[in-house]
Design an enzyme around this catalytic site. Structure first.
Site, PDB file in Angstrom:
ATOM      1  N   GLU A   1       0.858  -1.163   0.071  1.00 20.40           N
ATOM      2  CA  GLU A   1      -0.081  -0.145  -0.045  1.00 20.40           C
ATOM      3  C   GLU A   1       0.805   1.023   0.076  1.00 20.40           C
ATOM      4  O   GLU A   1       1.779   1.372   0.931  1.00 20.40           O
ATOM      5  CB  GLU A   1      -1.019   0.099   1.172  1.00 20.40           C
ATOM      6  CG  GLU A   1      -1.813   1.198   1.309  1.00 20.40           C
ATOM      7  CD  GLU A   1      -2.512   1.134   2.680  1.00 20.40           C
ATOM      8  OE1 GLU A   1      -2.586   2.380   3.243  1.00 20.40           O
ATOM      9  OE2 GLU A   1      -2.799   0.234   3.400  1.00 20.40           O
TER      10      GLU A   1
ATOM     11  N   LYS B   1     -11.002  -1.549   7.204  1.00 20.14           N
ATOM     12  CA  LYS B   1      -9.634  -1.503   8.065  1.00 20.14           C
ATOM     13  C   LYS B   1      -9.978  -0.645   9.451  1.00 20.14           C
ATOM     14  O   LYS B   1     -10.551   0.204   9.608  1.00 20.14           O
ATOM     15  CB  LYS B   1      -8.835  -0.309   7.359  1.00 20.14           C
ATOM     16  CG  LYS B   1      -7.592   0.490   8.043  1.00 20.14           C
ATOM     17  CD  LYS B   1      -7.254   1.414   7.017  1.00 20.14           C
ATOM     18  CE  LYS B   1      -5.965   2.028   7.781  1.00 20.14           C
ATOM     19  NZ  LYS B   1      -5.232   3.254   7.053  1.00 20.14           N
TER      20      LYS B   1
END
Length: 224
Positions: free
Chosen positions: A52, A141
């Protein structure tokens, strides 16, 4: 096209399936992306293939493009800290295979769903998790995860067993197994994994930390 995350047996898109299989997402956030390529090379060699790149890094979209081109099918590279639909679109155009937001932003999720790219918004409360799941988030998340601890994942999943949670924030490589055993699908690791390698520091130490994280995942999966 929306994913029903309340169904524990619900199918996953190929990108999310690969990220869940990896068990670890390496979060790259730095004042410069100059060292990202050698860092990713070490991570991939260790077995961490979900990367990421946060938009708080200067020229993040270029970094995403370079990583996607350099490592092709060996890496699943995505964009983090995405808070607008325009940013999501730019990242997807650069080659981002997934998009992560620090909050639930409906416009970002809608943009991603329309482009066929999974979006992973952040949440804290049960209501936020349920809302994101109903809206089609393939993973959600938990951030900042270290403030709540692994027990919070277990508690969330008791009444909402279909939640697919990716805790991120303040988690070390040696903690990965604890979070996975608590019910997390995969774990985001930032500076605790990358360390000073982001500034040209030791790649040897980076490899040691990456190996520790991968071993934690393997230990949990072997007992499953």
């Amino acid at each position: 096209m929306h994913v029903n995350n309340q169904d524990p047996g619900g199918s996953l898109d190929p990108t999310t399936e690969a990220i869940v299989e990896s068990g670890v997402v390496a979060v790259l956030r730095a004042a410069s992306a100059d060292y990202f390529l050698p860092i990713v090379e070490v991570l991939v060699d260790a077995g961490i293939t979900a990367i990421e790149v946060t938009l708080t890094t200067p020229q993040a979209t270029l970094a995403i493009e370079n990583i996607a081109r350099r490592f092709a099918s060996n890496v699943c590279v995505g964009a983090g800290s995405v808070i607008t639909a325009d940013d999501a679109s730019r990242c997807i155009d650069a080659g981002a295979a997934f998009v992560v937001s620090p909050a639930f932003v409906p416009d970002v999720l809608e943009q991603c769903v329309g482009a066929g790219v999974p979006c992973y918004p952040a949440a804290l409360t049960p209501t936020e998790f349920a809302t994101a799941a109903r809206a089609g988030a393939a993973l959600i998340k938990l951030f900042p995860a270290s403030v709540f601890g692994p027990g919070y994942v277990r508690s969330l999943r008791e009444p909402l067993p279909g939640l697919r949670i990716m805790p991120t924030g303040g988690i070390g490589p040696g903690d990965v197994g604890t979070w996975l055993r608590a019910g997390a699908e995969t774990v985001g690791l930032g500076s605790s994994l990358t360390g000073d390698a982001l500034n040209g520091g030791s790649l040897v130490e980076l490899r040691r930390r990456a190996d520790e994280a991968v071993a934690q995942v393997a230990g949990v999966r072997e007992r499953a």
